[in-house]
Design a protein around this motif. Structure first.
Motif, PDB file in Angstrom:
ATOM      1  N   THR A  15       1.199  -1.303  -0.036  1.00  0.00           N
ATOM      2  CA  THR A  15      -0.502  -0.025  -0.222  1.00  0.00           C
ATOM      3  C   THR A  15       0.954   1.097  -0.171  1.00  0.00           C
ATOM      4  O   THR A  15       1.842   1.279   0.736  1.00  0.00           O
ATOM      5  N   GLN A  32      -3.501   3.925  -2.073  1.00  0.00           N
ATOM      6  CA  GLN A  32      -3.671   2.914  -3.076  1.00  0.00           C
ATOM      7  C   GLN A  32      -2.872   2.117  -2.476  1.00  0.00           C
ATOM      8  O   GLN A  32      -1.717   1.975  -1.947  1.00  0.00           O
ATOM      9  N   GLU A  34      -2.731  -2.829  -3.217  1.00  0.00           N
ATOM     10  CA  GLU A  34      -3.633  -3.946  -3.753  1.00  0.00           C
ATOM     11  C   GLU A  34      -4.393  -5.196  -3.190  1.00  0.00           C
ATOM     12  O   GLU A  34      -4.693  -6.005  -3.488  1.00  0.00           O
ATOM     13  N   LYS A  39      -9.303  -1.763  -0.983  1.00  0.00           N
ATOM     14  CA  LYS A  39      -9.855  -1.507  -1.969  1.00  0.00           C
ATOM     15  C   LYS A  39     -10.693  -0.455  -2.040  1.00  0.00           C
ATOM     16  O   LYS A  39     -11.145   0.972  -2.893  1.00  0.00           O
ATOM     17  N   GLU A  42     -10.221   2.888  -0.865  1.00  0.00           N
ATOM     18  CA  GLU A  42      -9.420   4.129  -1.738  1.00  0.00           C
ATOM     19  C   GLU A  42     -10.259   5.511  -2.296  1.00  0.00           C
ATOM     20  O   GLU A  42     -10.014   6.947  -1.597  1.00  0.00           O
TER      21      GLU A  42
END
Length: 104
Positions: A15, A32, A34, A39, A42
């Motif tokens: 991250t 951001q 992974e 997710k 964000e």
């Protein structure tokens, strides 16, 4: 601007967090990740109040409350890393790495 890189461990999800503050009170966050669980956070986590975040009890801050909706792992370091970035961006702490080393 404060930049934080999180290498979460065995999950392998990295991250990147960028935090900026123009007035030392409000922090704009761009991160951001992974991680498929985090997710959705964000676009939701964009701005926080520094003093509310940084002086809340562990787990009670708005960042932790938002992360709780999506994060499935209690030991995830990402919410703490975001708050550390807020501290630095708002002048509440100096930039210094926080490290967790685990061995068996």
């Amino acid at each position: 601007m404060a930049e934080v890189k999180v290498f979460s461990g065995i999950c392998g999800f990295n991250t990147s967090v960028k935090v900026e503050s123009k007035n030392m009170r409000d922090a704009q966050i761009e991160f951001q990740t992974e991680c498929p669980n985090l997710k959705p956070l964000e676009p939701e986590l964009k701005e926080v109040k520094a003093f509310v975040e940084c002086f809340a009890k562990v787990g009670d801050s708005p960042v932790f409350q938002m992360a709780r909706k999506y994060c499935k792992h209690a030991a995830c370091p990402v919410p703490t890393a975001i708050i550390k970035g807020v501290e630095v961006a708002c002048g509440l702490a100096l930039p210094k790495d926080a490290v967790i080393k685990i061995s068996k």
